[in-house]
Design an enzyme around this catalytic site. Structure first.
Site, PDB file in Angstrom:
ATOM      1  N   CYS A   1      17.584 -13.645  -2.040  1.00 51.63           N
ATOM      2  CA  CYS A   1      17.017 -13.088  -3.156  1.00 51.63           C
ATOM      3  C   CYS A   1      16.079 -11.605  -3.017  1.00 51.63           C
ATOM      4  O   CYS A   1      16.033 -10.693  -3.733  1.00 51.63           O
ATOM      5  CB  CYS A   1      16.272 -13.943  -3.923  1.00 51.63           C
ATOM      6  SG  CYS A   1      17.202 -15.550  -3.964  1.00 51.63           S
TER       7      CYS A   1
ATOM      8  N   CYS B   1      16.780  -7.887  -3.455  1.00 50.52           N
ATOM      9  CA  CYS B   1      16.691  -7.259  -4.950  1.00 50.52           C
ATOM     10  C   CYS B   1      15.496  -7.322  -5.624  1.00 50.52           C
ATOM     11  O   CYS B   1      14.712  -6.471  -6.449  1.00 50.52           O
ATOM     12  CB  CYS B   1      17.717  -7.635  -5.770  1.00 50.52           C
ATOM     13  SG  CYS B   1      19.418  -7.251  -4.941  1.00 50.52           S
ATOM     14  N   HIS B   2      14.669  -8.623  -5.421  1.00 50.64           N
ATOM     15  CA  HIS B   2      13.362  -8.953  -6.161  1.00 50.64           C
ATOM     16  C   HIS B   2      12.188  -8.727  -5.348  1.00 50.64           C
ATOM     17  O   HIS B   2      11.075  -8.838  -6.160  1.00 50.64           O
ATOM     18  CB  HIS B   2      13.678 -10.605  -6.744  1.00 50.64           C
ATOM     19  CG  HIS B   2      14.761 -10.814  -7.553  1.00 50.64           C
ATOM     20  ND1 HIS B   2      14.862 -10.466  -9.002  1.00 50.64           N
ATOM     21  CD2 HIS B   2      15.931 -11.340  -7.486  1.00 50.64           C
ATOM     22  CE1 HIS B   2      16.037 -10.887  -9.429  1.00 50.64           C
ATOM     23  NE2 HIS B   2      16.812 -11.340  -8.423  1.00 50.64           N
TER      24      HIS B   2
ATOM     25  N   MET C   1      22.530  -9.931 -12.191  1.00 50.37           N
ATOM     26  CA  MET C   1      22.102 -11.139 -11.632  1.00 50.37           C
ATOM     27  C   MET C   1      23.424 -11.855 -11.103  1.00 50.37           C
ATOM     28  O   MET C   1      24.514 -12.217 -11.931  1.00 50.37           O
ATOM     29  CB  MET C   1      21.318 -12.418 -12.449  1.00 50.37           C
ATOM     30  CG  MET C   1      20.991 -13.285 -11.623  1.00 50.37           C
ATOM     31  SD  MET C   1      19.827 -13.261 -10.467  1.00 50.37           S
ATOM     32  CE  MET C   1      19.712 -15.112  -9.884  1.00 50.37           C
TER      33      MET C   1
ATOM     34  N   HIS D   1      16.258   5.749  -1.065  1.00 51.39           N
ATOM     35  CA  HIS D   1      17.242   4.951  -0.117  1.00 51.39           C
ATOM     36  C   HIS D   1      17.655   5.860   1.092  1.00 51.39           C
ATOM     37  O   HIS D   1      16.716   6.304   1.890  1.00 51.39           O
ATOM     38  CB  HIS D   1      18.373   4.309  -0.739  1.00 51.39           C
ATOM     39  CG  HIS D   1      18.811   3.390   0.131  1.00 51.39           C
ATOM     40  ND1 HIS D   1      18.388   1.967   0.538  1.00 51.39           N
ATOM     41  CD2 HIS D   1      20.200   3.051   1.028  1.00 51.39           C
ATOM     42  CE1 HIS D   1      19.278   1.313   1.488  1.00 51.39           C
ATOM     43  NE2 HIS D   1      20.135   1.906   1.769  1.00 51.39           N
TER      44      HIS D   1
ATOM     45  N   HIS E   1      25.538   6.563  -2.555  1.00 57.04           N
ATOM     46  CA  HIS E   1      25.156   6.124  -0.898  1.00 57.04           C
ATOM     47  C   HIS E   1      25.677   7.078   0.206  1.00 57.04           C
ATOM     48  O   HIS E   1      26.751   6.854   0.221  1.00 57.04           O
ATOM     49  CB  HIS E   1      25.806   4.739  -0.800  1.00 57.04           C
ATOM     50  CG  HIS E   1      25.327   4.051   0.660  1.00 57.04           C
ATOM     51  ND1 HIS E   1      25.626   4.404   1.682  1.00 57.04           N
ATOM     52  CD2 HIS E   1      24.245   3.160   0.673  1.00 57.04           C
ATOM     53  CE1 HIS E   1      24.944   3.749   2.749  1.00 57.04           C
ATOM     54  NE2 HIS E   1      23.994   3.000   1.773  1.00 57.04           N
TER      55      HIS E   1
HETATM   56 FE1  DHE Z   1      21.603   0.361   5.857  1.00 59.25          FE
HETATM   57  C1  DHE Z   1      21.109   3.631   6.799  1.00 59.25           C
HETATM   58  C2  DHE Z   1      18.805   0.339   4.550  1.00 59.25           C
HETATM   59  C3  DHE Z   1      22.451  -2.438   4.406  1.00 59.25           C
HETATM   60  C4  DHE Z   1      24.444   0.176   8.081  1.00 59.25           C
HETATM   61  N1  DHE Z   1      19.882   1.874   5.701  1.00 59.25           N
HETATM   62  C5  DHE Z   1      19.881   3.047   6.119  1.00 59.25           C
HETATM   63  C6  DHE Z   1      18.956   3.539   5.777  1.00 59.25           C
HETATM   64  C7  DHE Z   1      18.209   2.473   5.110  1.00 59.25           C
HETATM   65  C8  DHE Z   1      18.982   1.448   5.039  1.00 59.25           C
HETATM   66  C9  DHE Z   1      16.746   2.890   4.445  1.00 59.25           C
HETATM   67  C10 DHE Z   1      18.474   5.182   6.075  1.00 59.25           C
HETATM   68  C11 DHE Z   1      17.715   5.300   7.438  1.00 59.25           C
HETATM   69  C12 DHE Z   1      17.432   6.594   7.836  1.00 59.25           C
HETATM   70  O1  DHE Z   1      18.149   7.468   7.539  1.00 59.25           O
HETATM   71  O2  DHE Z   1      16.306   6.868   8.056  1.00 59.25           O
HETATM   72  N2  DHE Z   1      20.992  -0.919   4.719  1.00 59.25           N
HETATM   73  C13 DHE Z   1      19.453  -0.846   4.114  1.00 59.25           C
HETATM   74  C14 DHE Z   1      19.218  -2.002   3.194  1.00 59.25           C
HETATM   75  O3  DHE Z   1      17.968  -2.149   2.711  1.00 59.25           O
HETATM   76  C15 DHE Z   1      20.366  -2.670   3.256  1.00 59.25           C
HETATM   77  C16 DHE Z   1      20.867  -2.276   1.596  1.00 59.25           C
HETATM   78  C17 DHE Z   1      20.348  -3.979   3.026  1.00 59.25           C
HETATM   79  C18 DHE Z   1      19.713  -4.793   4.276  1.00 59.25           C
HETATM   80  O4  DHE Z   1      19.372  -5.898   4.154  1.00 59.25           O
HETATM   81  O5  DHE Z   1      19.677  -3.985   5.259  1.00 59.25           O
HETATM   82  C19 DHE Z   1      21.413  -2.070   4.181  1.00 59.25           C
HETATM   83  N3  DHE Z   1      23.337  -0.968   6.403  1.00 59.25           N
HETATM   84  C20 DHE Z   1      23.456  -1.908   5.444  1.00 59.25           C
HETATM   85  C21 DHE Z   1      24.675  -2.622   5.870  1.00 59.25           C
HETATM   86  O6  DHE Z   1      25.086  -3.587   5.370  1.00 59.25           O
HETATM   87  C22 DHE Z   1      25.353  -1.532   7.050  1.00 59.25           C
HETATM   88  C23 DHE Z   1      26.667  -1.443   6.554  1.00 59.25           C
HETATM   89  C24 DHE Z   1      25.372  -2.884   8.212  1.00 59.25           C
HETATM   90  C25 DHE Z   1      24.210  -3.265   8.773  1.00 59.25           C
HETATM   91  O7  DHE Z   1      23.881  -2.873   9.938  1.00 59.25           O
HETATM   92  O8  DHE Z   1      23.478  -4.211   8.094  1.00 59.25           O
HETATM   93  C26 DHE Z   1      24.170  -0.769   6.912  1.00 59.25           C
HETATM   94  N4  DHE Z   1      22.585   1.686   7.028  1.00 59.25           N
HETATM   95  C27 DHE Z   1      23.675   1.345   8.224  1.00 59.25           C
HETATM   96  C28 DHE Z   1      23.857   2.757   8.730  1.00 59.25           C
HETATM   97  C29 DHE Z   1      22.950   3.737   8.430  1.00 59.25           C
HETATM   98  C30 DHE Z   1      22.104   3.135   7.625  1.00 59.25           C
HETATM   99  C31 DHE Z   1      25.092   2.648  10.016  1.00 59.25           C
HETATM  100  C32 DHE Z   1      22.752   5.113   8.930  1.00 59.25           C
HETATM  101  C33 DHE Z   1      23.571   5.844   8.582  1.00 59.25           C
HETATM  102  C34 DHE Z   1      23.480   7.651   8.779  1.00 59.25           C
HETATM  103  O9  DHE Z   1      24.572   8.179   9.167  1.00 59.25           O
HETATM  104  O10 DHE Z   1      22.471   7.775   9.113  1.00 59.25           O
END
Ligand code: DHE
Length: 544
Positions: free
Chosen positions: A47, A50-51, A88, A327, A369
């Site tokens: 949760c 999102c929350h 939700m 984001h 995204h």
């Molecule tokens: Fe990410 C980038 C946050 C889920 C893989 N991810 C980012 C960035 C943020 C972020 C803030 C930018 C960083 C920067 O550029 O300084 N991501 C989050 C979350 O909060 C979220 C939604 C949920 C979580 O709990 O993490 C989330 N992200 C994912 C995934 O499910 C992914 C596919 C696999 C994983 O590792 O959990 C994933 N995020 C990535 C990747 C990047 C990324 C590969 C970098 C992309 C790029 O080209 O710079």
């Protein structure tokens, strides 16, 4: 809420395992300590994304006792069990929670939210380790690798990165890092790699060593996603910065040792309603090429901070109001503008890093995204930056050249149709004529296991589908997802991760960018749950 959005947002928070202070609200329904602990764990696993940690609301509604107590247990149970059209999820009917869990959670959210611990300089210093001090490091490159073409590949569930030689496709080293690494970034010189785990642990890797490995590490918080280094002329490799989700803050460190220098909180007022928010998480960060500044994007307040690091003891910050839920994002091809997704606002903010102001707020599709987005020169509209969407099938192309193509600047000049929603990353390269779009969170396996490629010279023709997961030829890949296109240094091949479950085989698939044919499959039992991969040169120079 669609399944892709849910899969994306409802990730486990490392806070699930942190001890927390429990306050009791005499008006709330009774819970035993064991019940409270169980509910707290479920909350941080399902949760909090999102929350919010403090339940003040983020992309989901606020769930503090002033809101939940008047509603009462029975009402809340219906919401948790069956979901709502406002987004939700239906936790019980989807089979993710039992009836008993639903009852537990309905009572839990009427209690005061437990407070996770703060994490300041003293805690950071306790975790800070310089494994190889700068004076003991090589004075020149001690290996024969073409380090500009190394890829740092996240091995999500083992808490490691694989350093892979982009020329030979051999694994150079598997380096131990924090849990569920999120991103890797390269220092301005290209010598150091910085890797951050979801648990806010940073590892600094020296690519000059005979076998590149960790030289310093630190934990800057309890949960984090972003790390970056100083890139402005004269400040190359001098400083590093990391943003955290909890506590809501960013930390500036020395670029050669990770010694923490300044910790700055991001709690404050929201951009629109101008209300206090106790938990504004730090999302993406980039180093400006125009000024000695870090561009720090604060999610819940919707503010982009330009942090002037020329005097770390007297930081000057330009606070630019953009839009809520900032984001991910990247620079345009001139590197002057930072294009950042305000994801639940369905907007892209273009921030001018030269003049230090908002250039435009642009409406795009549902939940943009971009990753860092993709830059290319459109035959008609000139330089554009593009993003895919989690919530719909569109790809927005935004004009980024206010000098040469004024009439198209900061406008969505075209919307391409992709394979569907659930897209996370899009990529192109100045030497390439192609644009690649993934869809790892699309519910249709045919879509999530392939990528779409567009010919930039003929976008109207639509896309070609490359069956990446099929090409990987895995006997037992299970529910594979194809994620994140990334070019090599030359810009003539593109790498993809075929991300399978932890106990299944994964692979990296390399495609020839000219012919769009399979070039190589990289398979190794050590490549467990690969997700993101970062080419040293392209990350160093912000080429995407
Ligand atoms: Fe990410 C980038 C946050 C889920 C893989 N991810 C980012 C960035 C943020 C972020 C803030 C930018 C960083 C920067 O550029 O300084 N991501 C989050 C979350 O909060 C979220 C939604 C949920 C979580 O709990 O993490 C989330 N992200 C994912 C995934 O499910 C992914 C596919 C696999 C994983 O590792 O959990 C994933 N995020 C990535 C990747 C990047 C990324 C590969 C970098 C992309 C790029 O080209 O710079």
């Amino acid at each position: 809420i669609t399944q892709p959005e849910l899969n994306y947002q409802a990730g486990t928070s490392p806070l699930a395992n942190e001890p927390m202070y429990q306050s009791t609200n005499p008006k709330a329904p009774k819970m035993t300590q064991a019940e409270f602990e169980k509910a707290r764990k479920i909350y941080f696993e399902r949760c909090a994304g999102c929350h919010g940690v403090l339940r003040k609301g983020a992309t989901g509604k606020a769930l503090t006792p002033d809101v939940t107590l008047p509603k009462g247990t029975d009402y809340l149970k219906v919401f948790i069990a069956y979901g709502s059209p406002a987004g939700m999820p239906n936790w019980m009917t989807s089979g993710e929670m039992s009836e008993a869990d639903v009852d537990l959670m309905a009572r839990y959210i009427q209690q005061d939210p437990p407070l996770p611990p703060e994490y300041g300089m003293a805690e950071m210093k306790k975790t800070w380790k310089v494994l190889v001090p700068p004076e003991k490091r090589p004075t020149k490159k001690m290996n024969n690798f073409n380090i500009a073409n190394i890829f740092s590949t996240t091995l999500r569930d083992t808490g490691e990165v694989a350093l892979i030689d982009g020329d030979t496709k051999q694994i150079i080293n598997i380096v131990k890092t924090g849990y569920a690494v999120h991103i890797s970034r390269t220092s301005a010189s290209g010598r150091y790699l910085f890797v951050i785990g979801r648990d806010a642990k940073i590892n600094m890797i020296d690519l000059w060593m005979e076998k590149p490995d960790n030289v310093a590490e630190i934990r800057v918080g309890l949960e984090a996603r972003s790390v970056e280094t100083s890139k402005y002329k004269g400040y190359e490799d001098k400083l590093a910065i990391a943003g955290s989700y909890w506590p809501p803050q960013y930390t500036i460190m020395k670029g050669d040792t990770l010694e923490p220098l300044q910790v700055v909180g991001t709690r404050g007022m929201t951009v629109d309603t101008q209300e206090y928010h106790p938990e504004p998480r730090v999302a993406s960060i980039v180093g400006s090429h125009f000024k000695p500044e870090f561009v720090v994007n604060v999610k819940e307040t919707g503010k982009t901070l330009l942090v002037d690091y020329s005097d770390v003891k007297a930081l000057k910050t330009t606070e630019i109001g953009t839009a809520r839920f900032l984001h991910d994002g990247g620079l345009d091809s001139s590197k002057r503008y930072f294009m950042v997704a305000a994801n639940q606002s369905n907007k892209i903010a273009a921030v001018d890093l030269k003049d230090g102001k908002l250039a435009a707020l642009i409406d795009v599709g549902k939940i943009p995204h971009p990753g860092r987005g993709a830059n290319f020169v459109h035959p008609k509209y000139g330089p554009v930056w593009s993003t895919g969407h989690l919530g719909d099938e569109s790809i927005a192309l935004i004009g980024t050249d206010p000098k040469g193509h004024k009439q198209y600047a900061w406008k969505v000049v075209d919307n391409l149709k992709s394979q569907g929603g659930g897209s996370l990353f899009i990529k192109s390269h100045p030497k390439s004529q192609h644009l690649y779009v993934d869809n790892p969170l699309n519910p249709d396996p045919n879509v999530s296991q392939s990528v779409a490629v567009y010919d930039i010279k003929n976008l109207a023709k639509g896309y070609t589908v490359l069956p990446i997961a099929k090409w990987a030829g895995l006997n037992d890949g299970g529910a594979m997802r194809v994620v994140q296109p990334e070019y090599n240094k030359a810009g003539d091949e593109v790498w993809f991760a075929v991300w399978s479950a932890k106990d299944k085989q994964s692979a990296l698939v390399v495609v020839d960018d000219k012919t769009l044919k399979l070039k190589t499959v990289i398979k190794d039992p050590r490549l467990i749950t690969p997700t993101g991969h970062f080419n040293v040169h392209n990350t160093q120079h912000d080429v995407y």
